[in-house]
Scaffold this motif. Structure first.
Motif, PDB file in Angstrom:
ATOM      1  N   ALA A 103       0.802  -1.220   0.000  1.00 51.29           N
ATOM      2  CA  ALA A 103       0.000   0.000   0.000  1.00 51.29           C
ATOM      3  C   ALA A 103       0.833   1.267   0.000  1.00 51.29           C
ATOM      4  O   ALA A 103       0.390   2.311  -0.485  1.00 51.29           O
ATOM      5  N   SER A 104       2.050   1.205   0.524  1.00 55.76           N
ATOM      6  CA  SER A 104       2.868   2.411   0.659  1.00 55.76           C
ATOM      7  C   SER A 104       3.826   2.567  -0.513  1.00 55.76           C
ATOM      8  O   SER A 104       4.216   1.585  -1.163  1.00 55.76           O
ATOM      9  N   SER A 105       4.242   3.807  -0.760  1.00 56.77           N
ATOM     10  CA  SER A 105       5.217   4.071  -1.819  1.00 56.77           C
ATOM     11  C   SER A 105       6.551   3.418  -1.497  1.00 56.77           C
ATOM     12  O   SER A 105       7.246   2.925  -2.394  1.00 56.77           O
ATOM     13  N   GLU A 106       6.918   3.387  -0.209  1.00 52.02           N
ATOM     14  CA  GLU A 106       8.181   2.768   0.177  1.00 52.02           C
ATOM     15  C   GLU A 106       8.154   1.267  -0.091  1.00 52.02           C
ATOM     16  O   GLU A 106       9.113   0.691  -0.613  1.00 52.02           O
ATOM     17  N   GLY A 107       7.026   0.620   0.264  1.00 53.70           N
ATOM     18  CA  GLY A 107       6.903  -0.802  -0.003  1.00 53.70           C
ATOM     19  C   GLY A 107       6.877  -1.106  -1.489  1.00 53.70           C
ATOM     20  O   GLY A 107       7.450  -2.095  -1.941  1.00 53.70           O
ATOM     21  N   LEU A 108       6.218  -0.230  -2.258  1.00 52.18           N
ATOM     22  CA  LEU A 108       6.173  -0.405  -3.706  1.00 52.18           C
ATOM     23  C   LEU A 108       7.560  -0.326  -4.316  1.00 52.18           C
ATOM     24  O   LEU A 108       7.941  -1.143  -5.160  1.00 52.18           O
ATOM     25  N   ALA A 109       8.344   0.671  -3.895  1.00 50.70           N
ATOM     26  CA  ALA A 109       9.688   0.844  -4.446  1.00 50.70           C
ATOM     27  C   ALA A 109      10.554  -0.381  -4.161  1.00 50.70           C
ATOM     28  O   ALA A 109      11.277  -0.865  -5.043  1.00 50.70           O
ATOM     29  N   ALA A 110      10.464  -0.897  -2.931  1.00 53.46           N
ATOM     30  CA  ALA A 110      11.258  -2.067  -2.571  1.00 53.46           C
ATOM     31  C   ALA A 110      10.817  -3.290  -3.361  1.00 53.46           C
ATOM     32  O   ALA A 110      11.643  -4.068  -3.855  1.00 53.46           O
ATOM     33  N   GLN A 111       9.498  -3.463  -3.510  1.00 49.71           N
ATOM     34  CA  GLN A 111       8.982  -4.622  -4.237  1.00 49.71           C
ATOM     35  C   GLN A 111       9.335  -4.551  -5.716  1.00 49.71           C
ATOM     36  O   GLN A 111       9.729  -5.555  -6.318  1.00 49.71           O
ATOM     37  N   SER A 112       9.224  -3.376  -6.313  1.00 47.18           N
ATOM     38  CA  SER A 112       9.562  -3.219  -7.733  1.00 47.18           C
ATOM     39  C   SER A 112      11.034  -3.535  -7.971  1.00 47.18           C
ATOM     40  O   SER A 112      11.394  -4.172  -8.959  1.00 47.18           O
ATOM     41  N   ARG A 113      11.875  -3.092  -7.056  1.00 50.25           N
ATOM     42  CA  ARG A 113      13.309  -3.333  -7.201  1.00 50.25           C
ATOM     43  C   ARG A 113      13.621  -4.825  -7.112  1.00 50.25           C
ATOM     44  O   ARG A 113      14.376  -5.366  -7.933  1.00 50.25           O
ATOM     45  N   THR A 114      13.033  -5.507  -6.125  1.00 48.67           N
ATOM     46  CA  THR A 114      13.341  -6.929  -5.967  1.00 48.67           C
ATOM     47  C   THR A 114      12.762  -7.756  -7.113  1.00 48.67           C
ATOM     48  O   THR A 114      13.369  -8.750  -7.525  1.00 48.67           O
ATOM     49  N   TYR A 115      11.594  -7.363  -7.644  1.00 56.16           N
ATOM     50  CA  TYR A 115      11.040  -8.092  -8.774  1.00 56.16           C
ATOM     51  C   TYR A 115      11.963  -7.981  -9.985  1.00 56.16           C
ATOM     52  O   TYR A 115      12.180  -8.957 -10.706  1.00 56.16           O
ATOM     53  N   GLY A 116      12.477  -6.767 -10.225  1.00 46.69           N
ATOM     54  CA  GLY A 116      13.386  -6.583 -11.351  1.00 46.69           C
ATOM     55  C   GLY A 116      14.661  -7.380 -11.191  1.00 46.69           C
ATOM     56  O   GLY A 116      15.142  -8.018 -12.143  1.00 46.69           O
ATOM     57  N   ILE A 117      15.225  -7.363  -9.991  1.00 43.89           N
ATOM     58  CA  ILE A 117      16.465  -8.104  -9.751  1.00 43.89           C
ATOM     59  C   ILE A 117      16.213  -9.607  -9.841  1.00 43.89           C
ATOM     60  O   ILE A 117      17.026 -10.367 -10.384  1.00 43.89           O
ATOM     61  N   GLY A 118      15.066 -10.057  -9.322  1.00 46.71           N
ATOM     62  CA  GLY A 118      14.751 -11.479  -9.391  1.00 46.71           C
ATOM     63  C   GLY A 118      14.629 -11.968 -10.824  1.00 46.71           C
ATOM     64  O   GLY A 118      15.135 -13.047 -11.173  1.00 46.71           O
ATOM     65  N   LEU A 119      13.966 -11.179 -11.683  1.00 49.49           N
ATOM     66  CA  LEU A 119      13.870 -11.547 -13.092  1.00 49.49           C
ATOM     67  C   LEU A 119      15.251 -11.538 -13.733  1.00 49.49           C
ATOM     68  O   LEU A 119      15.603 -12.455 -14.505  1.00 49.49           O
TER      69      LEU A 119
END
Length: 432
Positions: free
Chosen positions: A331-347
Motif C-alpha cells: 500500500a505504501s510508496s516505500e513498499g512499492l519501491a522495494a517490491q519493484s526493485r526486488t522483482y526486477g532483480i529477481g527476473l
C-alpha cells in the motif's frame, strides 16, 4: 457467491479496506456471480459493503465455468447502478466449460511460507481453511522467524488440518522445499501470506490437472484484493496478473503461435502467489533453486525458474483463471519501491541463470536473435508498462522505472552472490 438480498442487493468486498481511502482514484474490489444478476429484483442499485471513500468499483463477474471478466463502474453513495452492471456483465464473453473434478479428488497440501507476519497471515490462513475442497492439509512454514508468534497463533486455532514446521535458514525457496518434503498430498499448492484465496481455489486447481497430459503445474488468476492507494494501482497495472481470462496449456514440444519468445516468456505461466505442482515432478527436478527468491540476494525469480524447469523437463503447464487468489499489493510508496526493485532483480537473476546454463543458453540466445523484432517489441512494452500513468506519476516515488539492462546486471551480481553463499541450485536432487 455475492450476498444478494431482496429488495436491496448487497455485494461484499473481497477484502475489507484496512482504512478509509484518501486518494480520489481508489477502487473498491468485489465479485458478483451471473446467477445472482439474473435474480428478478426491483432494486435499481447494488449496495457495496464498506465502500466509503471509494469513487469506483471493480467487480469480477463469475460463473460456474469460470470468470468472465472485470467490470468497472462509478460508485455513488456506496452503490453502483444495477442496470449498468447487468448490461456490462452480459457483454462479457462466456467461458468454456470447466472439466469435471476428478474422482476421487486428489489429496492437496497447501503450503504457506511466512516470516514474522502473523497479522497478515491470519486473513490468508482463514481463507484457506474456508475452501470447499474435500481433502486438504495446510502447512505453514515458519522461515527464520524471530519469535514463536506463528506457532502460538496456529496452535490457538485448534484446527487439525493446520500445522507449523520450521525452516531456520532464511529464504523462500528453502521454505518451499521444506514444505514440499513435509507434504502428504500428491499435489502441493503454494500461496503467500499476503493473499485471500477464493473458496473454490483448490477445486479449480484439481480440475486444472485434468486439462492436459502429464500436467506438472497449475497456476491461475491473481487479481488485486485492494486498490486503495496509488502504489497499489501502479503495481496492479504493471504486473498484469489478472490480464488473461481463458485457460491455456503450455507444452515445450508445442510452441504457441501467439508467444514468439516461448518458452522464455515466463510471464505467461503465472506467479508465485498462486500455483500448484505435482510433488513428485518438483522433486525430480531437484526442488526450488535456493539462490532465487525472497530472503536471498536475488529477492525473487524462484517461481519463474520452477515453471521453466518443469516445462523443460517435459511437464505440461496449465494456466486456469478459475483458480483465483486475491493479492494484497503493497500500500505504501516505500513498499512499492522495494517490491519493484526486488522483482526486477529477481527476473534479472533468472535471466542470468539461463545465460550461464550451457544446456539452455544457446537456445535462449538463438530465440532472441531469430525473434529480434518481437523481442524488441517485448522490451518496449515492458518499459511502457513500468512507466506510471499520467495521473499516478506525481503520486509515486521517482526511480520506479529501471532500464531492463540494469535489472539484468543487478540480477547477475545477485545470483552470483547467492551462489557464493552456498545456496544450492537443486537441493532435492538425488545424487547419481
Amino acid at each position: 457467491m455475492s450476498d444478494l438480498t431482496l429488495p436491496e442487493a448487497t455485494i461484499a468486498p473481497v477484502f475489507p479496506a484496512a482504512e478509509r481511502p484518501t486518494w480520489d482514484g481508489a477502487t473498491w474490489i468485489g465479485e458478483v456471480w451471473t446467477d445472482t444478476l439474473d435474480l428478478d429484483t426491483a432494486a435499481p442499485r447494488y449496495r457495496l459493503r464498506d465502500a466509503d471513500g471509494f469513487g469506483q468499483a471493480r467487480l469480477l463477474v463469475r460463473a460456474d465455468a469460470g470468470p468472465l471478466g472485470f467490470v468497472t463502474l462509478d460508485v455513488t453513495d456506496g452503490t453502483v447502478d444495477a442496470d449498468r452492471l447487468r448490461t456490462a456483465a452480459a457483454a462479457l464473453p462466456q467461458p468454456a466449460p470447466s472439466p469435471a473434478l476428478p474422482s476421487p479428488a486428489p489429496a492437496i497440501t497447501v503450503v504457506i511460507c511466512t516470516r514474522d507476519r502473523v497479522s497478515m497471515l491470519q486473513a490468508a490462513l482463514d481463507s484457506v481453511r474456508a475452501v470447499d475442497y474435500p481433502d486438504v492439509e495446510i502447512i505453514v512454514v515458519d522461515n527464520a522467524a524471530a519469535t514463536d508468534a506463528t506457532h502460538r497463533y496456529v496452535a490457538a486455532l485448534g484446527d487439525p488440518r493446520v500445522r507449523v514446521i520450521d525452516e531456520p535458514r532464511p529464504g523462500l525457496s528453502r521454505a518451499r522445499n521444506t514444505g514440499l518434503l513435509a507434504a502428504a498430498g500428491d499435489v502441493v499448492a503454494f500461496t503467500d501470506d499476503d493473499v485471500v484465496v477464493d473458496r473454490h481455489w483448490l477445486t479449480a486447481v484439481a480440475r486444472g490437472f485434468t486439462r492436459g497430459d502429464n500436467v506438472s503445474c497449475v497456476s491461475g488468476l491473481v487479481p488485486a484484493a485492494e486498490l486503495r492507494t496509488p502504489a497499489q494501482a501502479y503495481f496492479d497495472a504493471r504486473v498484469g496478473w489478472s490480464a488473461c481470462l481463458y485457460a491455456r496449456v503450455f507444452d515445450w514440444a508445442a510452441p504457441p503461435l501467439d508467444i514468439p519468445l516461448f518458452p522464455f516468456a515466463v510471464g505467461h505461466y503465472g506467479t508465485g502467489a498462486n500455483f500448484a505442482v505435482d510433488r513428485a515432478a518438483v522433486v525430480r527436478v531437484g526442488g526450488f533453486d535456493e539462490a532465487l527468491g525472497a530472503g536471498s540476494p536475488t529477492g525473487g525469480g524462484e517461481d519463474l525458474d520452477m515453471f521453466f524447469r518443469l516445462l523443460h523437463a517435459g511437464g505440461t503447464l496449465v494456466y486456469d483463471p478459475a483458480s483465483i487468489v486475491w493479492h494484497r499489493h503493497r500500500a505504501s510508496s516505500e513498499g512499492l519501491a522495494a517490491q519493484s526493485r526486488t522483482y526486477g532483480i529477481g527476473l534479472g537473476a533468472w535471466i542470468a541463470k539461463i545465460a550461464l546454463d550451457p544446456a539452455i543458453a544457446p537456445r535462449a540466445f538463438a530465440t532472441a536473435a531469430r525473434k529480434a523484432p518481437q523481442f524488441a517489441t517485448y522490451l518496449a512494452d515492458s518499459a511502457a508498462t513500468s512507466k506510471p500513468s499520467d495521473e499516478l506519476v506525481a503520486l509515486l516515488p521517482e526511480g520506479l522505472t529501471t532500464p531492463a539492462w540494469r535489472s539484468v546486471v543487478a540480477g547477475f551480481r545477485a545470483y552470483r552472490a547467492a551462489r557464493r553463499e552456498g545456496r544450492s541450485v537443486a537441493p532435492l536432487a538425488v545424487p547419481r
